[in-house]
Design a protein around this motif. Sequence first.
Motif, short mmCIF file in Angstrom:
data_model
loop_
_atom_site.label_atom_id
_atom_site.label_comp_id
_atom_site.label_asym_id
_atom_site.label_seq_id
_atom_site.Cartn_x
_atom_site.Cartn_y
_atom_site.Cartn_z
N GLU A 25 0.86 -1.29 0.07
CA GLU A 25 0.14 0.03 -0.12
C GLU A 25 0.80 1.09 -0.03
O GLU A 25 1.51 1.48 0.97
CB GLU A 25 -1.09 -0.13 1.53
N ASN A 26 0.80 2.17 -0.99
CA ASN A 26 1.40 3.44 -1.01
C ASN A 26 2.97 3.09 -1.02
O ASN A 26 3.43 3.99 -0.34
CB ASN A 26 0.92 4.38 -0.25
N GLY A 27 3.56 2.13 -1.47
CA GLY A 27 5.00 2.00 -1.58
C GLY A 27 5.31 1.29 -0.10
O GLY A 27 6.70 1.21 -0.02
N ASN A 28 4.54 0.88 0.81
CA ASN A 28 4.75 0.20 1.99
C ASN A 28 4.22 -1.02 1.93
O ASN A 28 3.34 -1.50 1.19
CB ASN A 28 4.24 1.01 3.01
N THR A 29 4.71 -1.98 2.88
CA THR A 29 4.29 -3.31 2.73
C THR A 29 4.00 -3.73 4.26
O THR A 29 4.64 -3.07 5.22
CB THR A 29 5.52 -4.29 2.38
N LYS A 30 3.24 -4.81 4.51
CA LYS A 30 2.77 -5.31 5.70
C LYS A 30 2.81 -6.91 5.58
O LYS A 30 2.10 -7.17 4.73
CB LYS A 30 1.60 -4.71 6.22
N LEU A 31 3.82 -7.31 6.49
CA LEU A 31 3.74 -8.78 6.46
C LEU A 31 2.65 -9.39 7.28
O LEU A 31 2.19 -9.15 8.46
CB LEU A 31 4.91 -9.19 7.20
N ILE A 32 1.57 -10.04 6.49
CA ILE A 32 0.24 -10.62 7.15
C ILE A 32 0.49 -12.15 7.29
O ILE A 32 -0.53 -12.80 8.18
CB ILE A 32 -1.09 -10.24 6.30
N ALA A 33 1.20 -12.84 6.81
CA ALA A 33 1.64 -14.24 7.13
C ALA A 33 2.98 -14.47 6.86
O ALA A 33 3.60 -14.23 5.82
CB ALA A 33 0.67 -15.08 6.25
N ASN A 34 3.54 -15.14 8.12
CA ASN A 34 5.07 -15.47 7.74
C ASN A 34 5.68 -16.77 7.50
O ASN A 34 6.73 -17.23 7.85
CB ASN A 34 5.86 -14.88 9.07
N THR A 35 4.50 -17.58 6.95
CA THR A 35 4.97 -19.16 6.57
C THR A 35 5.71 -18.72 5.02
O THR A 35 5.35 -18.00 4.32
CB THR A 35 3.60 -19.65 6.09
N PRO A 36 6.78 -19.54 5.15
CA PRO A 36 7.58 -19.24 3.94
C PRO A 36 7.04 -19.65 2.61
O PRO A 36 6.43 -20.54 2.59
CB PRO A 36 8.80 -19.97 4.52
N GLY A 37 7.13 -18.88 1.60
CA GLY A 37 7.04 -19.49 0.29
C GLY A 37 5.83 -19.26 -0.17
O GLY A 37 5.07 -20.34 -0.36
N THR A 38 5.21 -18.02 -0.29
CA THR A 38 3.57 -17.97 -0.99
C THR A 38 4.01 -18.05 -2.44
O THR A 38 4.16 -17.05 -2.99
CB THR A 38 3.06 -16.76 -0.37
N TRP A 39 3.46 -19.40 -2.99
CA TRP A 39 3.30 -19.26 -4.39
C TRP A 39 2.26 -18.51 -5.01
O TRP A 39 2.37 -18.08 -5.97
CB TRP A 39 3.25 -20.69 -4.64
N SER A 40 0.90 -18.74 -4.39
CA SER A 40 -0.13 -18.17 -5.00
C SER A 40 -1.24 -18.07 -4.07
O SER A 40 -1.28 -18.54 -2.98
CB SER A 40 -0.72 -19.06 -6.14
N ILE A 41 -2.08 -17.05 -4.16
CA ILE A 41 -3.29 -16.53 -3.28
C ILE A 41 -4.63 -16.71 -4.29
O ILE A 41 -4.62 -16.24 -5.48
CB ILE A 41 -3.16 -15.38 -2.66
N LYS A 42 -5.76 -17.43 -3.68
CA LYS A 42 -6.97 -17.78 -4.30
C LYS A 42 -8.09 -17.19 -3.51
O LYS A 42 -8.10 -17.29 -2.09
CB LYS A 42 -7.10 -19.07 -4.68
N THR A 43 -9.24 -16.87 -4.09
CA THR A 43 -10.31 -16.53 -3.60
C THR A 43 -11.21 -17.76 -3.04
O THR A 43 -10.80 -18.79 -3.61
CB THR A 43 -11.42 -15.45 -4.30
N TYR A 44 -11.83 -17.69 -2.12
CA TYR A 44 -12.77 -18.51 -1.37
C TYR A 44 -14.06 -18.58 -2.03
O TYR A 44 -14.83 -17.43 -1.82
CB TYR A 44 -12.57 -18.94 -0.02
N PRO A 45 -14.86 -19.59 -2.38
CA PRO A 45 -16.02 -19.40 -2.81
C PRO A 45 -17.24 -18.98 -1.83
O PRO A 45 -17.09 -19.32 -0.69
CB PRO A 45 -16.48 -20.70 -3.52
N ASN A 46 -17.94 -18.00 -2.18
CA ASN A 46 -19.04 -17.50 -1.33
C ASN A 46 -18.68 -16.87 0.03
O ASN A 46 -19.52 -16.75 0.87
CB ASN A 46 -20.03 -18.51 -0.98
N ASN A 47 -17.49 -16.58 -0.08
CA ASN A 47 -17.11 -15.81 1.21
C ASN A 47 -15.73 -14.88 0.96
O ASN A 47 -14.87 -15.41 0.75
CB ASN A 47 -16.42 -16.84 2.50
N PRO A 48 -16.09 -13.85 0.78
CA PRO A 48 -15.02 -12.80 0.32
C PRO A 48 -13.90 -12.57 1.37
O PRO A 48 -13.03 -11.84 1.10
CB PRO A 48 -16.06 -11.35 -0.07
N ASP A 49 -14.23 -12.89 2.51
CA ASP A 49 -13.43 -12.68 3.79
C ASP A 49 -12.44 -13.62 3.79
O ASP A 49 -11.88 -13.61 4.75
CB ASP A 49 -14.22 -12.30 4.98
#
Length: 922
Positions: free
Chosen positions: A381-405
């Motif tokens: 965000e705006n040139g800054n970063t925030k670490l939200i998960a420190n599990t090593p090696g994030t290959w990809s991120i996907k949405t989950y059906p019927n739950n935007p959260d």
Amino acid sequence: MLAVFTVMSQELPPIDLYTSKEYGGENQNWSISQAGNKYIYVANNKGLLEFNGAKWQLYPSENESILRSVNVVGDKIYTGCYMDFGYWQRDQWGNLSYTSLSQSLKIDLIEDEQFWNIISADRFILFQSLNRIYVFDSENNSYKIINSKHTITKMFKVNGSIYYQSVDEGVFKVENGTPRLICDDEIIKQNVLVNIFNHDGNLLLETQEKGFFVWKSNILSKWQVPASEFISSLSVYNSIQLKNGDFILGTISNGMVYLNKNGELKYSIDQTKGLGNNTVLSLFEDKENNIWLGLDNGINVINTSSPFSIYNDEEGKLGTVYTSIIYRNQLFLGTNQGLFYKQLSDDEFTFVEGTKGQVWCLVEIDDTLFCGHNIGTFIVENGNTKLIANTPGTWSIKTYPNNPDILLQGNYIGINVLKRENGSWAFKNKIEGFDISTKYFEVLNKNTILFSHEYKGVFELDVNDELTQVRSVKKDEEQQKGFNSSLIKYNGDILYAYEQGVFVYDSVKHSFSKDSILSKMFQPNGYTSGKLIPDPHHSKLWGFTDKNLNYLSPGKLSNVPNITSIAFPQSLRKEMVGYETVSYLEANKYLFGTSSGYVIIDLDKLNQKSYDISINHISNYAIDGNSKLIDKEKSVEFENEQNNFEFFFSVPEYDKYLVAEYQYQLKGYYDQWSDWTTNSSVLFKNLPYGDYIFNVRARVGNTMTSNMSSYQFKIEKPWYITNLMVFIYVLGVILFSVFMHNLYRNYYKKQKEKLLQKNKREMELKQLESEQQLMQVENEKLQQDIDNKNRELAISTMSLIKKNEFLNTLKEELKNTNESKTLKPVIKIIDKNLNNTDDWKFFQEAFNNADKDFLKKIKSKHPSLTPNDLKLCAYLRLNLSSKEIAPLLNISPKSVEVKRYRLRKKMDLPHDYSLTNYILEM
């Protein structure tokens, strides 16, 4: 957070570099032109360079001087050098031969004159040196000279009119063969003109150091453009105006500068940005809008109309681009060195602090940018970063059906759950029971996840409602594992892609089936990566092969999708295979990550061009190794020994990212088309006799040439199977048959005669045996006669010896008596008997019978011998001693030794050689 450093570069068109080693000339290149067949010609320090798109050919200048200028007019290539100008023309074998105009016209040139520029105007060819302009009339083969009081810097052609600058005088215009001064402004008189252009009906004059000026209504004024200040800081050596009205400036130390028609700086390229050298000696725009640069060291081609723009990370600060995305009008790049971003209109990338290391993915979800990193998951965000998960090696991120959260995060050891609470994303839990690296996965429904692994295969995961546990793992046994495979979602379908094709998942049957249309994204034998990248906003699906970029798009007139192939080989793309990235930018432009930056492809610039292939020349080799060029326009019959042919061909295409490939056949010998190859020549050895047609065609990228070039020829039969020789062979067989018939007929006849002859020979043999026996008897008798003669000779000799000894003894006794006076008659009788020649004659006759021709032989060899010498030789031949010889000669033994000594002297025998041995061996 602040950026720790920035990266500067430009998105530039492709640049192809040719070094002096490649083109076979010297470093400096002073002028460039192009022929109607699209061949490129360059005036080089070593001579004239010709480039047909495949190979360079050097034609040394006739007087071994530097070639300063070149201009192709029709089928002639005019050149100028030191103390000479003329033209080159192609001969029937495809080579260029030179004709000197200055010599043929007998022009009296000025000492040390060099020709720096050549311009054609109607039928006239103008050759400019620093002292004169020679106007050659190509129709009547005449010339005239335009003299100048001062040095002529350059000559220009504007709207069909000829202009030139004379130092300290100004600009002249040639009208009716006569120069007329049109501008003598002090600025022009004191500055070197680089070029003159047409500008809204007026003259636009460019100086070397002061920039552009407009000559309008006899008034010179500065051309006020945005890049004026920048241009004035340059030292410009030459320039050209492109067909679209833009300008290219070649500088002495700053490389090449591109200005649009309004004088705005578009970009500049120097050695640090990919140019071969910073000094540009010549510029030329070819028929395909490529810009050729003759440099102080090499030749460069800039593909200004190419659909590709290259961003090169020369200093290696970006690294290899693994992922990219446009987010809030900013371009983000995830590389092996971290996360970078820039405004789309800028050239400067900014590093996002805290992201040093490998970035695997960039995903925008609900206007939030997620960064999958080696150390975990960030929100940017705006040139800054925030670490939200420190599990090593994030290959990809996907949405989950019927739950935007809820988001699912694939990483090195399975799948994690991210949850949004109070507008903030955070790590929730790991889904237990599954610990395999999850690079590719797709959520089928809230309890089913499909997952693929290139070394393990395809699996279906059943998870509980709370997303905390994997209840079962089912492997798809029908689907094979595949290297660099991928699993993605496109237009609602889940696709699994690997070397065998693209497979679509059937959620009812819970299995994959091959899609014949989508599988065309991969070419046979051209597989590099099964990664597919969807562009949901523009309904495109991108794929990669060895030679092409492919994208699938909806059909315009049917529901059958279209597959478009872009000729862009993997060897030039230089991406990280298996980690390719594609991002939509704007206006049908797409970004592709590479190992040293990225490439932007403008799909609107992809146009189908037509290409022609031609056979340049043909070499014929005989058995003895001698070669000769042949006229490729004529069908020729060759002798059987001249059965080796080498064909040279090419397609004049100069786009760096378009590779010409060739395919050929030789009908009559090799009727099938060959495999595609980049080699622009082929050699056929030891062709048998017959009729042949050589055909060659080419493809440039994915476009076939519009023609096929051919050459027809014939190789004669070898002499031993010509019609004459066949007739001789047939005649020989007939004659041989007749001969054999007669031979066998005579054979039996001769057999009969042989029997008769045999009996006859037996009789003759018996007769011969009898005759041989008689001859043997006669020979024995003759041998007895010889032996008898020898015995007689020996007896005669001994008798003589005894007789002489007796007479000598008697003589001595008589001498010793007191009555010597009364005995003198008796002594005389004795001396007479001692010297009796009858004895010698008898001895000689006997000696000759025993040793035939010895006396003749020794007399012929030693003509100076006296009869007494011959007597001595005969006695020596009988191997008599001196004591035995003395009575025969009626002398003392001492006198015999004297005679022997004298005989040696007459025979000229060496001192150590025995006289007796010499006579016995004769």
